[in-house]
Design an enzyme around this catalytic site. Sequence first.
Site, PDB file in Angstrom:
ATOM      1  N   SER A  46      43.574 -20.641   1.359  1.00  0.00           N
ATOM      2  CA  SER A  46      43.732 -19.420   2.156  1.00  0.00           C
ATOM      3  C   SER A  46      43.094 -19.599   3.532  1.00  0.00           C
ATOM      4  O   SER A  46      43.372 -18.832   4.449  1.00  0.00           O
ATOM      5  CB  SER A  46      43.095 -18.220   1.443  1.00  0.00           C
ATOM      6  OG  SER A  46      41.770 -18.527   1.043  1.00  0.00           O
ATOM      7  N   ASP A  84      40.112 -26.048  -3.510  1.00  0.00           N
ATOM      8  CA  ASP A  84      41.570 -26.026  -3.669  1.00  0.00           C
ATOM      9  C   ASP A  84      42.175 -27.359  -3.261  1.00  0.00           C
ATOM     10  O   ASP A  84      41.822 -27.907  -2.211  1.00  0.00           O
ATOM     11  CB  ASP A  84      42.148 -24.960  -2.716  1.00  0.00           C
ATOM     12  CG  ASP A  84      42.834 -23.831  -3.444  1.00  0.00           C
ATOM     13  OD1 ASP A  84      43.121 -23.954  -4.648  1.00  0.00           O
ATOM     14  OD2 ASP A  84      43.078 -22.803  -2.785  1.00  0.00           O
ATOM     15  N   LYS A 112      41.084 -26.969  -7.940  1.00  0.00           N
ATOM     16  CA  LYS A 112      42.122 -26.009  -8.356  1.00  0.00           C
ATOM     17  C   LYS A 112      43.489 -26.487  -7.888  1.00  0.00           C
ATOM     18  O   LYS A 112      43.635 -26.908  -6.734  1.00  0.00           O
ATOM     19  CB  LYS A 112      41.823 -24.619  -7.788  1.00  0.00           C
ATOM     20  CG  LYS A 112      42.886 -23.574  -8.163  1.00  0.00           C
ATOM     21  CD  LYS A 112      42.431 -22.154  -7.932  1.00  0.00           C
ATOM     22  CE  LYS A 112      42.563 -21.668  -6.520  1.00  0.00           C
ATOM     23  NZ  LYS A 112      43.932 -21.695  -5.989  1.00  0.00           N
ATOM     24  N   GLU A 114      47.814 -25.547  -8.107  1.00  0.00           N
ATOM     25  CA  GLU A 114      48.830 -24.535  -8.391  1.00  0.00           C
ATOM     26  C   GLU A 114      49.999 -25.175  -9.129  1.00  0.00           C
ATOM     27  O   GLU A 114      50.555 -26.175  -8.654  1.00  0.00           O
ATOM     28  CB  GLU A 114      49.359 -23.923  -7.088  1.00  0.00           C
ATOM     29  CG  GLU A 114      48.305 -23.204  -6.279  1.00  0.00           C
ATOM     30  CD  GLU A 114      48.860 -22.607  -4.989  1.00  0.00           C
ATOM     31  OE1 GLU A 114      50.094 -22.631  -4.771  1.00  0.00           O
ATOM     32  OE2 GLU A 114      48.047 -22.111  -4.189  1.00  0.00           O
ATOM     33  N   GLU A 181      47.486 -15.014 -10.374  1.00  0.00           N
ATOM     34  CA  GLU A 181      47.637 -14.242  -9.123  1.00  0.00           C
ATOM     35  C   GLU A 181      48.914 -13.400  -9.167  1.00  0.00           C
ATOM     36  O   GLU A 181      50.010 -13.914  -9.445  1.00  0.00           O
ATOM     37  CB  GLU A 181      47.681 -15.207  -7.920  1.00  0.00           C
ATOM     38  CG  GLU A 181      47.873 -14.473  -6.601  1.00  0.00           C
ATOM     39  CD  GLU A 181      47.521 -15.325  -5.375  1.00  0.00           C
ATOM     40  OE1 GLU A 181      47.010 -16.452  -5.524  1.00  0.00           O
ATOM     41  OE2 GLU A 181      47.763 -14.823  -4.257  1.00  0.00           O
TER      42      GLU A 181
HETATM   43  O1  KIV Z   1      43.366 -19.981  -1.551  1.00  0.00           O
HETATM   44  C1  KIV Z   1      42.810 -19.026  -2.085  1.00  0.00           C
HETATM   45  O2  KIV Z   1      41.971 -18.334  -1.506  1.00  0.00           O
HETATM   46  C2  KIV Z   1      43.180 -18.722  -3.463  1.00  0.00           C
HETATM   47  C3  KIV Z   1      42.694 -17.439  -4.052  1.00  0.00           C
HETATM   48  C4  KIV Z   1      43.422 -16.304  -3.460  1.00  0.00           C
HETATM   49  C5  KIV Z   1      42.760 -17.421  -5.543  1.00  0.00           C
HETATM   50  O3  KIV Z   1      43.859 -19.474  -4.088  1.00  0.00           O
END
Ligand code: KIV
Length: 264
Positions: A46, A84, A112, A114, A181
């Site tokens: 994000s 991420d 993390k 996706e 999400e």
């Molecule tokens: O990138 C991010 O901030 C996210 C969250 C919204 C879970 O993946």
Amino acid sequence: MSKVTSSTLRQFKQEGHKFTALTAYDASFAAAFDEEGIDVLLVGDSLGMVLQGHDDTLPVTIEDIAYHTRCVRHGIKRTLLIADMPFMSYATTEQTMANAAILMQAGANMVKLEGGQWLLPSVQMLTERGIPVCAHLGLTPQSVNVFGGFKVQGRDEDNAKRILAEAKAIEAAGAQLLVLECIPAPLARTITQALTIPVIGIGAGADTDGQILVMHDVLGISSGYIPRFSKNYLKQTGEIRAAVRAYIDEVAKGEFPAPEHTFN
Ligand code: KIV
């Protein structure tokens, strides 16, 4: 003050203690969030939107996430730190291993990713090689162009069944945490109850084990629009640390997310 680990989060799930997560991108905010009692921090892609000003997360690179992970790591003592993996940094298992290693060496405790079924070999390989995985299902923003916009997922029966099956498969492959999400609250409840691993929701209703929000939304400084599922806690408290404490408190009491933040 003991460090939060994946075992702590599992214990929270077993005890029914609702925990809180926030995004963070620098040492100063991360230190404040850590000191006020946030359990999990995410260096989210994000950052492409809230720091870099892009329309989506696709331009974010592994170097961007590694840099901000190092910054956040310097600020924290207690929280679990997730980094991420950005768009196209885990398209093949070889890429996944090399890029996940960069983020762990930058200071992450977990990475993390996706995706669902197609990620299973990577989840298993990472876990076997000592890299804990947080999976992310539902509205996965890196697929915004496939979805045709930032839309709630899992509303029809076939997609709901697929997301539930993928959540179970990802747990079986070794993931230690799952982010859901923007899916209907009843589906998020079913998935949370079906899994042993903790589930963190964003736009997924009040029945997940934990909640995560983007820090810019919580502090009311997102440019343009704040998503319906989010809440500006600075508005009601007037002070950053008090805003964070209010978020933690409302999640613990089951007051956030309220029905107006929830999809059905
Ligand atoms: O990138 C991010 O901030 C996210 C969250 C919204 C879970 O993946």
